[in-house]
Enzyme design. Structure first.
Site, short mmCIF file in Angstrom:
data_model
loop_
_atom_site.label_atom_id
_atom_site.label_comp_id
_atom_site.label_asym_id
_atom_site.label_seq_id
_atom_site.Cartn_x
_atom_site.Cartn_y
_atom_site.Cartn_z
N CYS A 1 0.92 -1.15 -0.07
CA CYS A 1 0.17 -0.01 -0.05
C CYS A 1 0.76 1.31 0.05
O CYS A 1 0.31 2.37 -0.36
CB CYS A 1 -1.12 0.12 1.22
SG CYS A 1 -0.09 -0.01 2.82
N ASP B 1 2.64 2.63 2.50
CA ASP B 1 2.63 3.41 3.85
C ASP B 1 4.05 3.24 4.59
O ASP B 1 4.68 2.01 4.28
CB ASP B 1 1.67 2.75 4.79
CG ASP B 1 0.36 3.17 4.50
OD1 ASP B 1 0.05 3.91 3.66
OD2 ASP B 1 -0.61 2.34 5.27
N CYS C 1 -2.75 -1.31 9.01
CA CYS C 1 -2.12 -0.16 9.64
C CYS C 1 -1.64 -0.21 10.89
O CYS C 1 -0.81 -0.02 11.36
CB CYS C 1 -3.08 0.91 9.33
SG CYS C 1 -3.30 1.40 7.79
#
Length: 148
Positions: free
Chosen positions: A34, A36, A104
């Site tokens: 992703c 991140d 996350c």
């Protein structure tokens, strides 16, 4: 996608955002899938208590919120207690995350571990139960998503 009020609050008003010049430990982890990236800074005193925690996160709102909450959860804790701050603890403190954003919270847990690892290496100590951190959590992510 529905976020809890706490997720929105930590996203819109992140706690402890920023860098630390003289950090005792710094950990950087990312997720190649992703994009991140999360960096966590810890200031740890001579009694192994985390006096201060800061973060810099490049990622979505949930990544910012989990970073913010993770720093709140480790402040004032001992190194051992900080090691027990899991992605589940971060999610619970935020009143949950949508399933597609569970990674996350894993990033937040790994960032804490990476900063603790850096601290241990700098001070020539071993923190029992602490494994060498991974740079890219996407390899751990599939297993975690199956748990939920």
């Amino acid at each position: 996608m529905q976020y809890s009020e706490k997720v929105m609050d930590h996203f819109q008003h992140p706690r402890n955002m920023g860098e630390m010049e003289e950090a005792s430990g710094v950990g950087t982890v990312g997720n190649a899938k992703c994009g991140d990236i999360m960096r966590m800074y810890l200031d740890i005193d001579e009694n192994e208590i985390i006096r201060e925690a800061k973060f810099k996160t490049f990622g979505c709102g949930a990544a910012v919120a989990t970073s913010s909450m993770a720093t709140e959860l480790v402040k004032g804790k001992t190194v051992r207690e900080a090691l027990e701050v899991t992605n589940k603890a971060v999610m619970e403190a935020l009143d949950g995350l949508p399933p597609v954003k569970v990674h996350c919270s894993l990033l937040a847990e790994e960032a804490i571990h990476a900063a603790l690892w850096d601290y241990a290496e700098k001070h020539g100590i071993v923190i029992e139960g602490l494994a060498r951190p991974v740079n890219d959590i996407s390899e751990h992510e599939e297993a975690a998503e199956e748990e939920y």
